[in-house]
Design a protein around this motif. Structure first.
Motif, PDB file in Angstrom:
ATOM      1  N   UNK A  62       0.828  -1.205   0.000  1.00 31.37           N
ATOM      2  CA  UNK A  62       0.000   0.000   0.000  1.00 31.37           C
ATOM      3  C   UNK A  62       0.864   1.258   0.000  1.00 31.37           C
ATOM      4  N   UNK A  63       1.926   1.255   0.785  1.00 34.08           N
ATOM      5  CA  UNK A  63       2.842   2.399   0.826  1.00 34.08           C
ATOM      6  C   UNK A  63       3.479   2.615  -0.544  1.00 34.08           C
ATOM      7  N   UNK A  64       3.890   1.532  -1.175  1.00 36.36           N
ATOM      8  CA  UNK A  64       4.506   1.644  -2.495  1.00 36.36           C
ATOM      9  C   UNK A  64       3.489   2.130  -3.524  1.00 36.36           C
ATOM     10  N   UNK A  84      13.832   7.985  -6.418  1.00 37.32           N
ATOM     11  CA  UNK A  84      14.652   7.356  -5.394  1.00 37.32           C
ATOM     12  C   UNK A  84      13.784   6.810  -4.264  1.00 37.32           C
ATOM     13  N   UNK A  85      12.784   7.563  -3.851  1.00 32.52           N
ATOM     14  CA  UNK A  85      11.870   7.101  -2.809  1.00 32.52           C
ATOM     15  C   UNK A  85      11.089   5.874  -3.234  1.00 32.52           C
ATOM     16  N   UNK A  86      10.628   5.863  -4.467  1.00 35.39           N
ATOM     17  CA  UNK A  86       9.920   4.692  -5.002  1.00 35.39           C
ATOM     18  C   UNK A  86      10.831   3.477  -5.025  1.00 35.39           C
ATOM     19  N   UNK A  87      12.039   3.678  -5.486  1.00 34.32           N
ATOM     20  CA  UNK A  87      12.970   2.563  -5.602  1.00 34.32           C
ATOM     21  C   UNK A  87      13.304   1.996  -4.233  1.00 34.32           C
ATOM     22  N   UNK A  88      13.495   2.867  -3.243  1.00 38.54           N
ATOM     23  CA  UNK A  88      13.799   2.397  -1.894  1.00 38.54           C
ATOM     24  C   UNK A  88      12.636   1.575  -1.338  1.00 38.54           C
ATOM     25  N   UNK A  89      11.418   2.080  -1.464  1.00 34.61           N
ATOM     26  CA  UNK A  89      10.256   1.330  -0.987  1.00 34.61           C
ATOM     27  C   UNK A  89      10.121   0.002  -1.721  1.00 34.61           C
ATOM     28  N   UNK A  90      10.372   0.025  -3.028  1.00 37.91           N
ATOM     29  CA  UNK A  90      10.271  -1.197  -3.821  1.00 37.91           C
ATOM     30  C   UNK A  90      11.317  -2.216  -3.361  1.00 37.91           C
TER      31      UNK A  90
END
Length: 110
Positions: A62-64, A84-90
């Motif tokens: 859900x966060x991603x 970068x934030x998306x990649x870290x969460x992924x």
């Protein structure tokens, strides 16, 4: 294969990045659903542990998903930060899935 951390997506490729990551997320969510269906048939102690793990995975998913929605609206000025934030969460989500798969094999042998 998942979106590679080393692959460079410039702002002009934002839609491709979001589409690819969204498709990968959808596949993993399907896997979570399959695991949840199997967990329902497990013994109570294992079932409770599985449900806890599945809940944590769904929260990460859900966060991603929310982050991907934000990425769709990214501007050229904030693209690198959003990407970068998306990649870290992924990456965190993928690590959690890897751990869940390993736990699943240990408990269910599949």
């Amino acid at each position: 294969e998942a979106v590679e951390a080393g692959q460079k997506y410039v702002f002009s490729q934002k839609d491709k990045f979001v589409e690819k990551m969204g498709a990968d997320l959808a596949k993993v969510n399907q896997e979570i659903d399959r695991l949840a269906t199997k967990a329902e048939k497990a013994k109570d102690d294992i079932k409770a542990d599985a449900e806890t793990k599945l809940k944590a995975l769904r929260e990460k998913s859900s966060a991603l998903s929310g982050k991907l929605d934000h990425a769709k609206e990214a501007t050229e000025a904030n693209w690198e930060e959003v990407k970068s934030g998306c990649q870290k969460l992924y990456d965190d989500f993928e690590d959690a899935m890897k751990n869940a798969r390993q736990w699943w094999v240990e408990k269910f042998g599949e």
